[in-house]
Design a protein around this motif. Structure first.
Motif, mmCIF file in Angstrom:
data_model
loop_
_atom_site.group_PDB
_atom_site.id
_atom_site.type_symbol
_atom_site.label_atom_id
_atom_site.label_comp_id
_atom_site.label_asym_id
_atom_site.label_seq_id
_atom_site.Cartn_x
_atom_site.Cartn_y
_atom_site.Cartn_z
ATOM 1 N N ILE A 161 0.871 -1.271 -0.042
ATOM 2 C CA ILE A 161 0.258 0.140 0.007
ATOM 3 C C ILE A 161 0.854 1.214 -0.077
ATOM 4 O O ILE A 161 0.598 2.184 -0.797
ATOM 5 C CB ILE A 161 -0.955 -0.066 1.084
ATOM 6 C CG1 ILE A 161 -2.003 -1.130 0.766
ATOM 7 C CG2 ILE A 161 -1.551 1.353 1.642
ATOM 8 C CD1 ILE A 161 -2.766 -1.440 2.221
ATOM 9 N N ALA A 162 1.821 1.302 0.921
ATOM 10 C CA ALA A 162 2.676 2.315 1.079
ATOM 11 C C ALA A 162 3.501 2.615 -0.386
ATOM 12 O O ALA A 162 3.516 3.834 -1.052
ATOM 13 C CB ALA A 162 3.822 2.192 1.907
ATOM 14 N N ILE A 163 4.046 1.754 -0.999
ATOM 15 C CA ILE A 163 4.686 1.618 -2.487
ATOM 16 C C ILE A 163 3.663 2.190 -3.440
ATOM 17 O O ILE A 163 3.940 2.904 -4.392
ATOM 18 C CB ILE A 163 5.594 0.479 -2.942
ATOM 19 C CG1 ILE A 163 6.723 0.133 -1.811
ATOM 20 C CG2 ILE A 163 5.920 0.336 -4.101
ATOM 21 C CD1 ILE A 163 7.094 -1.081 -1.749
ATOM 22 N N GLY A 164 2.597 1.529 -3.426
ATOM 23 C CA GLY A 164 1.475 1.846 -4.436
ATOM 24 C C GLY A 164 0.993 3.110 -4.491
ATOM 25 O O GLY A 164 0.913 3.963 -5.392
ATOM 26 N N THR A 165 0.655 3.684 -3.182
ATOM 27 C CA THR A 165 0.138 5.010 -3.200
ATOM 28 C C THR A 165 1.233 6.193 -3.472
ATOM 29 O O THR A 165 0.989 7.311 -3.692
ATOM 30 C CB THR A 165 -0.295 5.614 -1.498
ATOM 31 O OG1 THR A 165 0.760 5.065 -0.673
ATOM 32 C CG2 THR A 165 -1.658 4.412 -1.437
ATOM 33 N N PHE A 166 2.577 5.616 -3.165
ATOM 34 C CA PHE A 166 3.786 6.603 -3.510
ATOM 35 C C PHE A 166 3.687 6.932 -5.059
ATOM 36 O O PHE A 166 3.943 8.042 -5.477
ATOM 37 C CB PHE A 166 5.137 5.800 -3.296
ATOM 38 C CG PHE A 166 6.200 6.663 -3.737
ATOM 39 C CD1 PHE A 166 6.842 7.673 -2.529
ATOM 40 C CD2 PHE A 166 6.938 6.542 -4.709
ATOM 41 C CE1 PHE A 166 7.808 8.298 -2.990
ATOM 42 C CE2 PHE A 166 7.973 7.302 -5.233
ATOM 43 C CZ PHE A 166 8.502 8.129 -4.188
ATOM 44 N N PHE A 167 3.204 5.945 -5.948
ATOM 45 C CA PHE A 167 3.307 6.102 -7.211
ATOM 46 C C PHE A 167 1.822 6.426 -7.775
ATOM 47 O O PHE A 167 1.677 7.239 -8.753
ATOM 48 C CB PHE A 167 3.715 4.779 -7.952
ATOM 49 C CG PHE A 167 5.123 4.518 -7.770
ATOM 50 C CD1 PHE A 167 6.033 5.295 -8.529
ATOM 51 C CD2 PHE A 167 5.569 3.458 -6.970
ATOM 52 C CE1 PHE A 167 7.542 5.180 -8.200
ATOM 53 C CE2 PHE A 167 6.850 3.190 -6.938
ATOM 54 C CZ PHE A 167 7.759 3.937 -7.538
ATOM 55 N N GLU A 168 0.774 5.635 -7.485
ATOM 56 C CA GLU A 168 -0.519 5.734 -8.031
ATOM 57 C C GLU A 168 -1.564 6.367 -7.149
ATOM 58 O O GLU A 168 -1.922 7.603 -7.491
ATOM 59 C CB GLU A 168 -1.248 4.342 -8.197
ATOM 60 C CG GLU A 168 -2.427 4.172 -8.663
ATOM 61 C CD GLU A 168 -3.245 5.127 -9.459
ATOM 62 O OE1 GLU A 168 -4.336 5.689 -9.205
ATOM 63 O OE2 GLU A 168 -2.690 5.712 -10.307
ATOM 64 N N GLY A 169 -1.963 5.812 -5.892
ATOM 65 C CA GLY A 169 -2.750 6.473 -5.101
ATOM 66 C C GLY A 169 -4.095 5.861 -4.931
ATOM 67 O O GLY A 169 -3.932 4.917 -4.217
ATOM 68 N N GLU A 170 -5.121 6.470 -5.416
ATOM 69 C CA GLU A 170 -6.648 6.056 -4.957
ATOM 70 C C GLU A 170 -7.041 4.651 -5.309
ATOM 71 O O GLU A 170 -7.258 4.063 -4.394
ATOM 72 C CB GLU A 170 -7.465 6.871 -5.911
ATOM 73 C CG GLU A 170 -7.389 8.508 -5.463
ATOM 74 C CD GLU A 170 -6.424 9.314 -6.226
ATOM 75 O OE1 GLU A 170 -5.793 8.694 -7.366
ATOM 76 O OE2 GLU A 170 -6.066 10.355 -5.882
ATOM 77 N N THR A 171 -6.429 4.248 -6.492
ATOM 78 C CA THR A 171 -6.907 2.644 -6.586
ATOM 79 C C THR A 171 -6.205 2.130 -5.620
ATOM 80 O O THR A 171 -6.842 0.738 -5.131
ATOM 81 C CB THR A 171 -6.310 2.198 -8.088
ATOM 82 O OG1 THR A 171 -6.770 3.188 -9.046
ATOM 83 C CG2 THR A 171 -6.514 0.791 -8.192
ATOM 84 N N ILE A 172 -4.893 1.942 -5.281
ATOM 85 C CA ILE A 172 -4.351 1.228 -4.401
ATOM 86 C C ILE A 172 -4.941 1.534 -2.966
ATOM 87 O O ILE A 172 -5.192 0.374 -2.239
ATOM 88 C CB ILE A 172 -2.842 1.475 -4.230
ATOM 89 C CG1 ILE A 172 -1.986 1.321 -5.511
ATOM 90 C CG2 ILE A 172 -2.062 0.811 -2.975
ATOM 91 C CD1 ILE A 172 -2.281 0.168 -6.058
ATOM 92 N N LEU A 173 -5.457 2.543 -2.534
ATOM 93 C CA LEU A 173 -5.926 2.879 -1.321
ATOM 94 C C LEU A 173 -7.353 1.994 -1.138
ATOM 95 O O LEU A 173 -7.841 1.390 -0.297
ATOM 96 C CB LEU A 173 -6.309 4.278 -1.120
ATOM 97 C CG LEU A 173 -7.019 4.667 0.443
ATOM 98 C CD1 LEU A 173 -5.997 4.068 1.547
ATOM 99 C CD2 LEU A 173 -6.934 6.227 0.413
ATOM 100 N N VAL A 174 -8.289 1.938 -2.393
ATOM 101 C CA VAL A 174 -9.421 1.292 -2.429
ATOM 102 C C VAL A 174 -9.103 -0.288 -2.219
ATOM 103 O O VAL A 174 -9.964 -0.950 -1.228
ATOM 104 C CB VAL A 174 -10.231 1.613 -3.810
ATOM 105 C CG1 VAL A 174 -11.350 0.335 -4.103
ATOM 106 C CG2 VAL A 174 -10.519 2.943 -3.813
ATOM 107 N N LEU A 175 -8.094 -0.774 -2.780
ATOM 108 C CA LEU A 175 -7.828 -2.241 -2.371
ATOM 109 C C LEU A 175 -7.402 -2.488 -1.274
ATOM 110 O O LEU A 175 -7.546 -3.644 -0.738
ATOM 111 C CB LEU A 175 -6.672 -2.667 -3.658
ATOM 112 C CG LEU A 175 -7.111 -2.629 -4.997
ATOM 113 C CD1 LEU A 175 -5.909 -2.906 -6.115
ATOM 114 C CD2 LEU A 175 -8.148 -3.614 -5.351
ATOM 115 N N GLY A 176 -6.446 -1.482 -0.520
ATOM 116 C CA GLY A 176 -6.428 -1.749 0.682
ATOM 117 C C GLY A 176 -7.519 -1.752 1.694
ATOM 118 O O GLY A 176 -7.740 -2.491 2.648
#
Length: 90
Positions: A15-30
């Motif tokens: 989640i930390a790495i994914g939100t570093f690059f992308e953001g909202e989509t990763i947070l929804v998956l988290g």
């Protein structure tokens, strides 16, 4: 290793790495993983906030330090950026 175990083990880092690059989509998956019980929601939020904050700060620093030289190299960007800079300098 089952998918549930992978999510439980590496989910917060992902989640930390994914939100570093992308953001909202990763947070929804988290949030989905937290609702299913694989992760804890408060730690999902902390991981997402940390990744987003670090990513935004790094991108801001790159733009501040190298932005003008990057714009100078691209003619199309240079012509379009003149209008933006004129609006910012008012």
């Amino acid at each position: 290793m089952p998918l549930e175990e992978l999510i439980s083990t590496y989910g917060y880092a992902a989640i930390a790495i994914g939100t570093f690059f992308e953001g909202e989509t990763i947070l929804v998956l988290g949030g989905l993983a937290a609702s299913r019980g694989y992760l804890e929601l408060p730690w999902v939020l902390v991981s997402a906030f940390s990744g987003t904050l670090l990513g935004d700060q790094l991108y801001f620093y790159i733009g501040r330090a190298k932005g003008h030289s990057i714009i100078e190299k691209h003619r199309k960007w240079k012509s379009k950026s003149k209008k933006v800079f004129s609006l910012l300098n008012k």
